[in-house]
Design a protein around this motif. Structure first.
Motif, PDB file in Angstrom:
ATOM      1  N   CYS A 112      -3.437  -7.278  -5.117  1.00 34.94           N
ATOM      2  CA  CYS A 112      -2.192  -6.393  -4.793  1.00 34.94           C
ATOM      3  C   CYS A 112      -0.723  -7.907  -5.274  1.00 34.94           C
ATOM      4  CB  CYS A 112      -2.000  -6.775  -3.513  1.00 34.94           C
ATOM      5  SG  CYS A 112      -2.491  -5.315  -2.512  1.00 34.94           S
ATOM      6  N   CYS A 127      -2.189  -4.942   0.390  1.00 40.27           N
ATOM      7  CA  CYS A 127      -3.684  -4.336   1.541  1.00 40.27           C
ATOM      8  C   CYS A 127      -3.844  -4.618   2.412  1.00 40.27           C
ATOM      9  CB  CYS A 127      -4.555  -3.505   0.461  1.00 40.27           C
ATOM     10  SG  CYS A 127      -5.399  -4.757  -0.085  1.00 40.27           S
ATOM     11  N   CYS A 151      -6.597  -7.821   0.605  1.00 41.30           N
ATOM     12  CA  CYS A 151      -5.598  -8.722  -0.414  1.00 41.30           C
ATOM     13  C   CYS A 151      -4.812 -10.092   0.435  1.00 41.30           C
ATOM     14  CB  CYS A 151      -4.897  -8.769  -0.915  1.00 41.30           C
ATOM     15  SG  CYS A 151      -5.485  -7.785  -2.852  1.00 41.30           S
ATOM     16  N   CYS A 186      -9.067  -5.064  -2.673  1.00 40.93           N
ATOM     17  CA  CYS A 186      -7.998  -4.510  -2.847  1.00 40.93           C
ATOM     18  C   CYS A 186      -8.270  -2.667  -3.130  1.00 40.93           C
ATOM     19  CB  CYS A 186      -7.473  -4.849  -4.116  1.00 40.93           C
ATOM     20  SG  CYS A 186      -5.726  -4.565  -4.076  1.00 40.93           S
TER      21      CYS A 186
HETATM   22 ZN   LIG Z   1      -4.555  -5.435  -2.582  1.00 39.74          ZN
END
Ligand SMILES: [Zn+2]
Length: 397
Positions: free
Chosen positions: A120, A129, A132, A140
């Motif tokens: 990300c 997300c 991350c 991810c």
């Molecule tokens: Zn991510």
């Protein structure tokens, strides 16, 4: 212009690679290259452009050839991953290079290693997300979204370039500065070493636990090194095929090195247990190692499952591209654990561990891009040829 090895997949080649089972990887790679069926082409392309303000250009000094790259070139990798790459791309995710732009925390001219995961932060996806956000960007969910095209890593993304070329672009969060006293051949081992450290951190390894490492190529050897540096494992047994692998495994800290056909018997002797002999298929242990690391890229998985103790753990290091009989996972109530790429602490720890003496000499075959067929052929037969890691030096002619 950027001299680059570009990967193009045609469905016909892909299927041919997938169905030609039973051929040894080295033989098949050599055959495909000779028959001009390789999905790689050496081309001049415009330099890749940074897709955002926190991206910079990197000039690869050395770029390794990984087992997953060979799987890709021979069509052995699972079609599962085709949804998270973008074509055409330049392979190469094990990279030490020179940074050509100033980036936050990194001055132009710095020597850097690449953490290839395109999560990300690199993609400019906000909010990140869950993976991350918790520091596990290898998990991810947004690897098809954001500022660059789909790609689980640099080396599988059409927009970033890759290590098998003279220029790639990277987000500053993907780059780590290399200390001056770490030379390029040691630095190009940092990414696979970080993966090995991540792998041994994926499971709880109790003090004095018995461990088996199946495979003594790059992944297996670095796993032994990581086990000794970052766990309190007891005896570490290693399955190796070639004499130089045996010596390197012992130097990295292995307790004993055995051949694959002797693994079950050697473990029975060392850890106790009973040998069981089925009507068909390999013998297995009732008893065995507490933790088994599968480091062959798939061919050792069946054996790994057969020699883990009941309630023990089998870790999938490297990309598993072959099937295995899962009966032991059920019958022995095994924990099957995946280990992909690296997490937050692994790169700094790998940069520290990369000075370890056993690593010297691991990169002993370096090729210019123009000799890519020789390089891929060498990497495909590395174990037999006494080599651990083959790398490109993209700026050499
Ligand atoms: Zn991510």
């Amino acid at each position: 212009m950027n001299l680059t090895l570009e990967y193009h997949r045609s469905p016909v080649r892909y299927l041919a690679g997938r169905t030609a089972t039973g051929t040894r990887l080295g033989t098949r790679a050599a055959g495909m290259l000779a028959a001009n069926l390789s999905p790689l082409r050496l081309l001049n392309r415009p330099d890749p452009r940074p897709p955002g303000p926190d991206w910079g250009r990197v000039r690869p000094l050395l770029s390794g050839i990984c087992g997953s790259d060979l799987g890709l070139l021979t069509g052995r990798n699972s079609p599962y991953l085709s949804a998270v790459v973008s074509m055409p791309f330049t392979p190469g995710h094990e990279v030490v290079g020179e940074l050509l732009d100033d980036l936050p925390g990194l001055a132009k001219g710095s020597r850097v290693v690449l953490d290839p995961v395109l999560g990300c932060a690199a993609r400019g996806v906000d909010p990140p997300c869950a993976g991350c956000a918790s520091g596990d960007r290898q998990r991810c969910d947004h690897i098809t979204a954001g500022a660059v095209s789909a790609g689980l890593q640099t080396g599988y993304c059409a927009d970033t370039g890759g290590g098998w070329s003279r220029m790639l672009v990277a987000h500053f969060s993907q780059l780590h500065q290399v200390p001056d006293d770490l030379d390029d051949p040691a630095a190009v081992m940092v990414e696979p070493l970080a993966c090995a450290i991540h792998t041994v951190r994926r499971v709880e390894i109790p003090e004095n636990a018995s461990v088996l490492v199946v495979g003594a190529g790059t992944v297996g050897l670095l796993t032994v090194l990581a086990l000794r540096a970052h766990t309190k494992a007891g005896p570490v047994y290693v399955v190796a095929r070639y004499p130089h692998q045996r010596e390197r495994a012992l130097a990295a800290g292995a307790t004993e090195v055995v051949s694959s056909d002797r693994a079950a018997r050697a473990l029975r002797r060392a850890t106790g247990g009973f040998l069981a002999t089925p009507d068909r298929g390999a013998e297995y242990l009732l008893g065995g190692a507490d933790v088994v690391f599968e480091c062959t890229g798939g061919s050792g998985l069946d054996a790994a499952l057969r020699v883990a103790r009941a309630g023990g753990t089998v870790v999938l290091s490297g990309m598993p591209n072959r099937s295995a009989d899962l009966t032991p996972a059920w019958f022995r109530e095994l924990h099957l654990v995946g280990a992909y790429a690296t997490g937050g602490r692994d790169f700094p720890d790998a940069l520290a561990l990369a000075h370890a003496p056993p690593l010297s000499g691991y990169v002993d075959a370096i090729y210019p891009l123009s000799r890519w067929r020789d390089a891929i052929g060498h990497a495909s037969a590395a174990g037999r040829l006494g080599t651990v890691k083959v790398a490109f030096a993209p700026h050499r002619d």
